[in-house]
Design a protein around this motif. Structure first.
Motif, mmCIF file in Angstrom:
data_model
loop_
_atom_site.group_PDB
_atom_site.id
_atom_site.type_symbol
_atom_site.label_atom_id
_atom_site.label_comp_id
_atom_site.label_asym_id
_atom_site.label_seq_id
_atom_site.Cartn_x
_atom_site.Cartn_y
_atom_site.Cartn_z
ATOM 1 N N UNK A 110 0.814 -1.214 0.000
ATOM 2 C CA UNK A 110 0.000 0.000 0.000
ATOM 3 C C UNK A 110 0.846 1.262 0.000
ATOM 4 N N UNK A 111 2.105 1.159 0.423
ATOM 5 C CA UNK A 111 3.016 2.304 0.436
ATOM 6 C C UNK A 111 4.418 1.797 0.097
ATOM 7 N N UNK A 112 5.320 2.740 -0.107
ATOM 8 C CA UNK A 112 6.682 2.368 -0.477
ATOM 9 C C UNK A 112 7.327 1.618 0.685
ATOM 10 N N UNK A 113 7.877 0.432 0.426
ATOM 11 C CA UNK A 113 8.519 -0.307 1.534
ATOM 12 C C UNK A 113 9.682 0.474 2.119
ATOM 13 N N UNK A 114 9.809 0.425 3.415
ATOM 14 C CA UNK A 114 10.877 1.131 4.118
ATOM 15 C C UNK A 114 12.036 0.204 4.492
ATOM 16 N N UNK A 115 11.997 -1.011 4.051
ATOM 17 C CA UNK A 115 13.084 -1.926 4.334
ATOM 18 C C UNK A 115 13.967 -2.028 3.098
ATOM 19 N N UNK A 116 15.140 -2.530 3.278
ATOM 20 C CA UNK A 116 16.078 -2.696 2.168
ATOM 21 C C UNK A 116 17.480 -2.962 2.692
ATOM 22 N N UNK A 117 18.383 -3.219 1.782
ATOM 23 C CA UNK A 117 19.774 -3.480 2.130
ATOM 24 C C UNK A 117 20.506 -2.165 2.331
#
Length: 326
Positions: free
Chosen positions: A42-49
């Motif tokens: 629903x929104x831009x994911x805030x997780x990542x490498x």
């Protein structure tokens, strides 16, 4: 086939296929991966490498910058300790003069020796730290000035450290490093800084010459030679303190600072203006020499025939202008 077989063309048996017996383990066929729908958010994911840079280079650079920032303070402390050492040597020389006609108590002699020992040891220890910090300042300022000029420092930090701290090399190469720094720095005070570097260079070599002379003088074993050695040690301490203060002055001049570490006051900028004119300041071309143009230099004084003049301006153009009119 049974005896009571059916009529021709009919069969009363069937073939049964069985897996042959074997001792090898049964192979399990891998199941096909399950197909799932594309994940939706629903929104831009805030997780990542997170790509973290190597911290080793940053730590070494920050350590060098910290040492460079403490150079002036350490040099000032060294100058104070060398002044104390000179005072201690003069006190010892006074005790020797007093001892020519009168007896000296053990307490006075022990206090004099303790003061001399403390001042000498402390000045040597802090002096080594100040020398390392000064070379860090030189490496940092060279890198900064070369980057501002769009160039790369041709000398590595290791070569600067070796040329500045190794005996005998330290008599010649620091002056070369400072001259290169002043040249790439540019600005209007380059000639004055060159003269200051040469003065510092001469004082630096003279300081080591006096240190060598004092060390050789102490090899003499006569009483008068020992007394003269005390006086010579006091003179060497004073010269070393003066060199430390001169080094601080040179560093602050390169950084564009005053003696107390504050920004130097820029000179007043004057331009020519005609009373009642709205066209702005006007300059008259000066007399030219061979190979020069007739355009007035920025920041130089220009004299008009009507008696008005523009006094020398500061380097920066963002300072307010002060207009003088006759």
């Amino acid at each position: 086939m049974s005896a009571s077989a059916p009529a021709a063309g009919q069969r009363n048996f069937k073939w049964v296929a069985r897996r042959p017996r074997t001792k090898s383990p049964r192979r399990v066929q891998p199941s096909a991966p399950r197909r799932t729908a594309t994940p939706k958010y629903d929104e831009i994911p805030r997780w990542g490498l997170i790509d973290r840079p190597r911290a080793v280079a940053q730590d070494s650079e920050s350590r060098l910058v910290r040492w460079a920032g403490s150079a002036s303070g350490l040099l000032l402390l060294v100058a104070a300790l060398l002044g104390l050492a000179a005072v201690a040597e003069f006190v010892r020389y006074g005790v020797l003069l007093y001892n020519r006609t009168r007896l000296v108590s053990r307490t006075t002699l022990a206090a004099s020796d303790a003061l001399v020992l403390f001042a000498q040891v402390a000045s040597v220890v802090i002096g080594v730290a100040a020398a390392v910090a000064s070379v860090c300042w030189l490496v940092d300022r060279r890198r900064l000035m070369f980057e501002r000029a769009g160039l790369r420092d041709p000398r590595s930090a290791r070569s600067i450290f070796v040329g500045s701290l190794v005996p005998f090399l330290t008599l010649a190469l620091p002056g070369v490093f400072l001259t290169e720094l002043v040249d790439v720095r540019g600005r209007a005070d380059r000639d004055r800084l060159r003269i200051l570097v040469r003065v510092w260079w001469t004082a630096w070599v003279a300081n080591w010459a006096f240190v060598l002379a004092a060390s050789l003088w102490r090899l003499r074993d006569s009483l008068q030679a020992q007394a003269d050695g005390v006086l010579l040690s006091a003179v060497v301490a004073l010269i070393a303190a003066a060199v430390a203060l001169l080094t601080i002055h040179l560093m602050r001049r390169v950084d564009g600072l005053g003696w107390r570490g504050g920004r130097r006051a820029s000179p007043t900028r004057w331009v020519v203006a005609i009373p009642g004119s709205t066209s702005g300041p006007a300059l008259v071309p000066r007399e030219t020499k061979a190979g020069e143009t007739g355009e007035p230099e920025a920041g130089k004084a220009e004299v008009r025939e009507d008696g008005m003049a523009a006094i020398e301006a500061p380097e920066s153009e963002d300072q307010p202008l002060k207009v003088a009119a006759s």
